[in-house]
Design an enzyme around this catalytic site. Structure first.
Site: not given
Ligand code: F6R
Length: 604
Positions: A2, A27, A74, A98-99, A477, A481, A484, A500, A599
């Site tokens: 949040c 966020r 969130w 937040n939390g 990765e 991408k 998500e 396998h 985020k």
């Molecule tokens: C994927 C993404 C997340 C972050 C993860 C770690 O696109 O953004 O997987 O990489 O939540 O976040 P940080 O780097 O802020 O610790």
């Protein structure tokens, strides 16, 4: 998670609360709300869904307040309804949070037994109720302290108290909270971005702090309730800027920002004149026994890439682990190791906990972070910033390549310090690294070719990504991408693992994206690609002109520039990210705010 904003202002706060929430929406974006002191009491507006819905409510019922708080959510406890949207009220208390409050269930039971009536499913309301109870007979700051003493968990709070219309209180345990200093106005915010339009003079609260702000001052107290001083810093404009320019989405802009971002990153870790890797922080790589990298999601994959680069070049053992698993399995650690926390935000709860776990075992610590004012940056022995500028898109892109750039420079510095490469080879590798930004920009020119492949990919239900060596973490990765932001199920596999198990998934409706620029492993990967082709699986080969010669007639190919394998993970990241981006755009998905994600994940 949040986002929180609080303003003790001298003019109407509504517009500024909303402006700030727009900056915090990355966020969390399940619901939003604001509250302020009106002449005749507290006014509160809330709406489920995106911030736009709250703006619609405010257009009909504006706030009149000059002092207020706001929140973008969130959801953790309770669905994202209007009723569960913050701010929450109980008696004299209105607050945003937040939390997570870990002991909310037991506190709620006690408070209910005392006759208190709850209106929401949230853990937050427990804090409001508890603080309201503590207020009877205690001044606000004291009541807040005794409330904080009773709650467990990780949280940041901004609080209004009825009858105290020129004051806000804040607290942090875990997630960050900053105090912004204006002229006759003061602010609380989840980060520098939140208060960026109003001030660039910021104090970062320490873990456990609580604070009382009025129009002109902030009184900070530490966890024990003792008055504390927290330095006011002038943050650089880059930490408060948030512009999309001509791009449709932040993610698109951030993908295209990468060459410039990586140039900044690389320049911070190599001496462009002498051609040596100049790794700051005083870590003696020559005697270092091991490196333990911890991170989550994209940052974890960047760490995996670091392992490939550092072990091969420097012969220095590197363990990489997802932070959420790390500390609970009680790993065997050595005090002579260095822990590196990889994190764009520097706030991810699991990564922070893993970092602290290693520190408690006596390990030296470093953080590869974007947010230099973050908790991780403040708690480690050495900070290695990634210098890529604020990342807004929820799907991480430019932070990934910047993180990899830092670890690539570390690999060169460590290899030289350990005598695994001579000065000439170090200089050659530095030259190779300095080439990376130009080649990344060249690789992004494949965007038109990528767009053409998108409609077919967007129809898929499942997509496989294959890579070998350093292309394996990039495959992971790429799959992350795609899933998500486009909600297509995708998996990354080491190409050799295909037979396998995952090969059973191959059919005409399951595309496989093979990442194989020219390197000593390319032919092996291409052999795995043939195994897919033989079973009728559609293939998109991501490679250079040399690799493209191996494509079967009719096979789809994305061609990037030829490059030294050392920088191939950087050079081939933009086309992989663009592929996911354009599929999501084609599907009409909300690229910058994908469903269910946030985020900065400041809860476990
Ligand atoms: C994927 C993404 C997340 C972050 C993860 C770690 O696109 O953004 O997987 O990489 O939540 O976040 P940080 O780097 O802020 O610790």
């Amino acid at each position: 998670m949040c986002g929180i904003i609080g303003i003790v202002g001298t003019s109407s706060v509504q517009e500024r609360l909303v402006e700030s929430l727009k900056r915090l929406e990355y966020r969390g974006y399940d619901s939003a709300g604001v509250a302020g002191f009106a002449v005749d009491g507290v006014e509160r507006r809330r709406a489920a869904g995106k911030l736009k819905n709250l703006e619609d409510v405010l257009a009909v019922e504006p706030l009149t307040a000059t002092v207020g708080i706001g929140h973008t959510r969130w959801a953790t406890h309770g669905p994202p309804t209007k009723g569960n949207a913050h701010p929450h009220r109980a008696g004299r208390v209105t607050l945003v949070h937040n939390g997570i409050i870990e002991n909310f269930a037991e506190l709620k039971a006690t408070l209910k037994a005392e006759g208190r009536v709850f209106e929401t499913d949230t853990d937050t309301e427990v804090v409001a109720q508890l603080l309201d109870r503590e207020l009877s007979g205690k001044p606000p700051a004291e009541a807040l302290k005794s409330t904080l003493d009773q709650v467990r968990g990780a949280f940041a709070l901004a609080v209004m108290i009825d009858g105290e219309p020129d004051m806000l209180m804040g607290a942090r345990r875990g997630p960050p909270l900053v105090v912004g200093y204006g002229k006759g106005e003061m602010f609380l915010g989840s980060d520098a971005l939140a208060v960026g339009p109003f001030t660039n003079r910021i104090a970062y609260l320490e873990d456990g702090d609580f604070v009382v702000i009025d129009h002109n001052s902030a009184k900070v107290f530490d966890a024990e309730g003792h008055p504390a001083q927290r330095a006011v810093q002038t943050v650089p404009q880059s930490a408060t800027l948030m512009e999309k320019g001509n791009y449709r989405h932040f993610m698109e802009k951030e993908i295209h920002d990468q060459p410039e971002g990586c140039q900044r990153t690389i320049a911070a870790y190599v001496d462009t004149l002498t051609g040596h890797a100049a790794f700051p922080g005083g870590i003696d790589f020559a005697t270092l026994e091991r490196i333990q990298i911890v991170g989550c999601g994209t940052a974890y994959y960047a760490g995996m890439l670091g392992k490939y680069l550092i072990e091969r070049l420097a012969d220095l053992p590197v363990d990489v682990e997802v932070a959420s698993e790390f500390r609970y399995r009680e790993p065997s650690l050595h005090a002579g190791s260095l822990v590196i926390a990889m994190s764009q935000s520097g706030e991810t709860a699991d990564t922070l906990a893993a970092l602290r776990y290693c520190q408690a075992k006596g390990m030296k610590s470093a953080a590869v972070v974007n947010a230099v004012g973050s908790t991780m940056a403040r708690e480690v022995d050495v900070v290695w910033p990634i210098h890529c500028g604020v990342e807004i898109g929820v799907a991480s892109t430019k932070a990934f390549t910047a993180q990899v750039s830092v670890l690539a420079a570390l690999a060169v510095a460590a290899a030289r310090a350990r005598g695994r490469i001579d000065s000439a080879e170090e200089q050659r590798l530095v030259r190779v690294m300095l080439e990376a930004p130009r080649l990344m920009a060249e690789a992004a020119l494949a965007e038109d070719a990528i767009r053409k492949l998108v409609p077919e990919l967007a129809r898929a239900r499942d997509v496989l990504y294959l890579g070998r060596g350093a292309m394996f973490p990039l495959a992971l990765e790429g799959a992350l991408k795609l899933k998500e932001i486009s909600y297509i199920h995708a998996e990354g596999y080491a190409a050799g693992e295909l037979k396998h198990g995952p090969i059973a998934l191959i059919d005409e409706a399951t595309p496989t994206i093979v990442i194989a620029p020219s390197d000593p492993l390319m032919e092996k990967t291409l052999a795995n690609m043939s195994e897919v082709a033989a079973r009728g699986g559609p293939i998109i080969l991501v490679t250079d002109a040399e690799g493209a010669k191996h494509a079967a007639p009719g096979m789809k190919v994305i061609i990037g520039p030829a490059c030294d394998p050392f920088i191939a993970p950087l050079v081939y990241a933009p086309p992989i990210q663009l592929l996911a981006y354009h599929v999501a755009v084609h599907k009409g998905a909300d690229v910058d705010q994908p469903r269910n994600l946030a985020k900065s994940v400041t809860v476990e």
